[in-house]
Design a protein around this motif. Structure first.
Motif, short mmCIF file in Angstrom:
data_model
loop_
_atom_site.label_atom_id
_atom_site.label_comp_id
_atom_site.label_asym_id
_atom_site.label_seq_id
_atom_site.Cartn_x
_atom_site.Cartn_y
_atom_site.Cartn_z
N ASN A 19 0.87 -1.17 0.00
CA ASN A 19 0.00 0.00 0.00
C ASN A 19 0.91 1.23 0.00
O ASN A 19 1.47 1.59 1.03
CB ASN A 19 -0.92 -0.02 1.22
CG ASN A 19 -1.90 1.11 1.22
OD1 ASN A 19 -2.06 1.82 0.24
ND2 ASN A 19 -2.58 1.29 2.34
N VAL A 20 1.06 1.85 -1.18
CA VAL A 20 1.96 2.98 -1.34
C VAL A 20 1.22 4.26 -0.97
O VAL A 20 0.16 4.56 -1.52
CB VAL A 20 2.48 3.06 -2.79
CG1 VAL A 20 3.42 4.25 -2.96
CG2 VAL A 20 3.16 1.76 -3.19
N GLY A 24 4.91 6.76 3.27
CA GLY A 24 5.71 5.55 3.11
C GLY A 24 4.87 4.43 2.55
O GLY A 24 3.68 4.60 2.27
N THR A 25 5.47 3.29 2.41
CA THR A 25 4.79 2.12 1.87
C THR A 25 4.57 1.10 2.98
O THR A 25 5.48 0.78 3.73
CB THR A 25 5.62 1.51 0.73
OG1 THR A 25 5.79 2.48 -0.30
CG2 THR A 25 4.94 0.28 0.15
N ALA A 39 3.02 -4.17 8.25
CA ALA A 39 4.27 -3.49 8.60
C ALA A 39 4.26 -2.14 7.88
O ALA A 39 4.02 -2.09 6.67
CB ALA A 39 5.47 -4.32 8.18
N GLU A 40 4.52 -1.07 8.60
CA GLU A 40 4.29 0.26 8.06
C GLU A 40 5.57 1.07 7.85
O GLU A 40 6.57 0.87 8.53
CB GLU A 40 3.36 1.04 8.99
CG GLU A 40 2.01 0.36 9.16
CD GLU A 40 1.12 1.06 10.17
OE1 GLU A 40 1.64 1.62 11.14
OE2 GLU A 40 -0.10 1.02 9.97
N ASN A 41 5.44 2.02 6.91
CA ASN A 41 6.42 3.09 6.67
C ASN A 41 7.78 2.64 6.13
O ASN A 41 8.82 3.08 6.61
CB ASN A 41 6.59 3.95 7.91
CG ASN A 41 5.31 4.68 8.27
OD1 ASN A 41 4.59 5.13 7.39
ND2 ASN A 41 5.02 4.76 9.55
N PHE A 42 7.78 1.80 5.13
CA PHE A 42 8.99 1.43 4.41
C PHE A 42 9.13 2.33 3.19
O PHE A 42 8.15 2.90 2.71
CB PHE A 42 8.91 -0.03 3.93
CG PHE A 42 8.98 -1.04 5.03
CD1 PHE A 42 10.19 -1.58 5.41
CD2 PHE A 42 7.83 -1.45 5.69
CE1 PHE A 42 10.26 -2.52 6.43
CE2 PHE A 42 7.89 -2.38 6.70
CZ PHE A 42 9.10 -2.92 7.08
N ASP A 46 12.34 -0.61 -0.69
CA ASP A 46 12.52 -1.62 0.36
C ASP A 46 11.32 -2.56 0.44
O ASP A 46 11.48 -3.77 0.57
CB ASP A 46 12.75 -0.97 1.72
CG ASP A 46 14.15 -0.40 1.89
OD1 ASP A 46 15.02 -0.68 1.03
OD2 ASP A 46 14.37 0.33 2.87
N ALA A 47 10.13 -2.00 0.35
CA ALA A 47 8.91 -2.83 0.42
C ALA A 47 8.85 -3.80 -0.76
O ALA A 47 8.51 -4.98 -0.57
CB ALA A 47 7.68 -1.93 0.44
#
Length: 56
Positions: A19-20, A24-25, A39-42, A46-47
């Protein structure tokens, strides 16, 4: 922000979505019998790499 660790066998992962967003992704991992893991804010790159490493 709450931080907690969840471990599941990789063969129990049914799918992985990204989820972009503007900030963050987020990585959303769907599993068989373990529910949904978010898992949040990559960074987007990286995601994508994590999704690839998980085999999706």
């Amino acid at each position: 922000m709450e931080s907690k660790s969840v471990t599941i066998p990789i063969d129990k992962i049914s799918s992985v979505d990204l989820n972009v967003g503007v900030i963050g992704t987020d990585i959303i991992i769907y599993s068989y019998g373990q529910g949904v893991i978010r898992a949040e804010n990559f960074t987007k790159s990286d995601a994508k790499k994590i999704k690839e490493l998980l085999g999706f």
